[in-house]
Design a protein around this motif. Sequence first.
Motif, PDB file in Angstrom:
ATOM      1  N   ILE A   1      -0.399   4.439  10.120  1.00 18.91           N
ATOM      2  CA  ILE A   1       0.340   3.187  10.283  1.00 18.91           C
ATOM      3  C   ILE A   1       1.586   3.207   9.416  1.00 18.91           C
ATOM      4  CG2 ILE A   1       0.214   0.675  10.069  1.00 18.91           C
ATOM      5  CD1 ILE A   1      -2.763   0.848  10.459  1.00 18.91           C
ATOM      6  N   SER A   2       2.688   2.764   9.963  1.00 24.89           N
ATOM      7  CA  SER A   2       3.949   2.766   9.231  1.00 24.89           C
ATOM      8  C   SER A   2       3.934   1.733   8.114  1.00 24.89           C
ATOM      9  CB  SER A   2       5.107   2.456  10.178  1.00 24.89           C
ATOM     10  OG  SER A   2       5.008   1.124  10.655  1.00 24.89           O
ATOM     11  N   VAL A   3       4.803   1.949   7.133  1.00 22.69           N
ATOM     12  CA  VAL A   3       4.911   1.011   6.006  1.00 22.69           C
ATOM     13  C   VAL A   3       5.304  -0.369   6.510  1.00 22.69           C
ATOM     14  CG1 VAL A   3       6.182   0.482   3.896  1.00 22.69           C
ATOM     15  CG2 VAL A   3       5.503   2.840   4.367  1.00 22.69           C
ATOM     16  N   ALA A   4       6.206  -0.409   7.478  1.00 22.35           N
ATOM     17  CA  ALA A   4       6.666  -1.683   8.038  1.00 22.35           C
ATOM     18  C   ALA A   4       5.508  -2.451   8.680  1.00 22.35           C
ATOM     19  CB  ALA A   4       7.772  -1.438   9.057  1.00 22.35           C
ATOM     20  N   LYS A   5       4.653  -1.707   9.405  1.00 27.26           N
ATOM     21  CA  LYS A   5       3.506  -2.349  10.072  1.00 27.26           C
ATOM     22  C   LYS A   5       2.521  -2.886   9.046  1.00 27.26           C
ATOM     23  CE  LYS A   5       0.955  -3.552  13.557  1.00 27.26           C
ATOM     24  NZ  LYS A   5       1.391  -4.660  14.446  1.00 27.26           N
ATOM     25  N   ILE A   6       2.270  -2.134   7.987  1.00 37.85           N
ATOM     26  CA  ILE A   6       1.359  -2.587   6.926  1.00 37.85           C
ATOM     27  C   ILE A   6       1.905  -3.840   6.260  1.00 37.85           C
ATOM     28  CG2 ILE A   6       0.396  -2.009   4.668  1.00 37.85           C
ATOM     29  CD1 ILE A   6       0.232   0.897   5.606  1.00 37.85           C
ATOM     30  N   GLU A   7       3.209  -3.862   6.005  1.00 34.74           N
ATOM     31  CA  GLU A   7       3.839  -5.043   5.400  1.00 34.74           C
ATOM     32  C   GLU A   7       3.707  -6.259   6.301  1.00 34.74           C
ATOM     33  OE1 GLU A   7       7.822  -3.875   4.540  1.00 34.74           O
ATOM     34  OE2 GLU A   7       7.273  -2.794   2.696  1.00 34.74           O
ATOM     35  N   GLU A   8       3.793  -6.015   7.612  1.00 36.50           N
ATOM     36  CA  GLU A   8       3.636  -7.103   8.578  1.00 36.50           C
ATOM     37  C   GLU A   8       2.207  -7.647   8.559  1.00 36.50           C
ATOM     38  OE1 GLU A   8       3.923  -7.922  13.415  1.00 36.50           O
ATOM     39  OE2 GLU A   8       4.608  -6.015  12.563  1.00 36.50           O
TER      40      GLU A   8
END
Length: 271
Positions: free
Chosen positions: A50-57
Amino acid sequence: MSNINNIVVGLDLSNNAQEVLNRAFLIAKTNNSQVVVVHGVDIGFFDKFISVAKIEEVIKNATKSVYLELQRANTQDVKYSVEVQKANASNLIIEVAKDKNASLIVIGANEKKDFSTKILGSTAHNVAQKSHLPILIVKNNAKEVYKNIVAFSDLSEVSQKSLAFTRDFFHEKDIKCVYAYKKMSEIDYRFHDEIDNKQEIELEVQAYEKEKFEEFIKENKLTNTQLIENTLGATNALMNYVSENDNDLVALGSNGVNSVGSFLYGSTSSY
């Protein structure tokens, strides 16, 4: 009354979330404490994909959900803060509790179906096993303060400390203290070839257990107590006591963290 610091709430956003929050804030109001609401977003194995952006979301959405639960809860005008992080839930709760110098961890019993966690849920089970702090596991409605508290004791020093903490924290000096022991069964007597001495042995055991309990009562200046003997074992006797007396809180002490002999997470408390 001792100084009660922060109360840490482990929130899993389950159907029981509202009761957990309401109970924590009700206790905080009574003890003039602050509340720290903790939620761990555990990505687990999928962290690598999972991308960092997705985790932040995901963390952002989880944070919104926590605040939504808080808006619905009765916060009793108590000051609170929120911590949502990508982390194993149980580890995060323990770390935050330590960092905030918490006096109590409040968590829900999110029941699971597998054998190891079917009673409490994996997060509650892990926190209870690993943390050195008192833990309140919420399983009932939180409309009012606890009124019918019972403290189960094994007469150990840690049991004594558990009783003292419960009296102090919940402002109840006359908490019922119950001690149960298992009588030898007919099969036990026959196995040990002592059936002819059954009555004599029973009286000796009864006198021994009564003497131990009376010493505990005297040492802790208790006035509301009960000794229970049962051929089915202490576990069944204690559970039957709760059912018959409609207790809304049970206090148990723990003989060490992650200990095989732990009273809290031995068969008695799990049952």
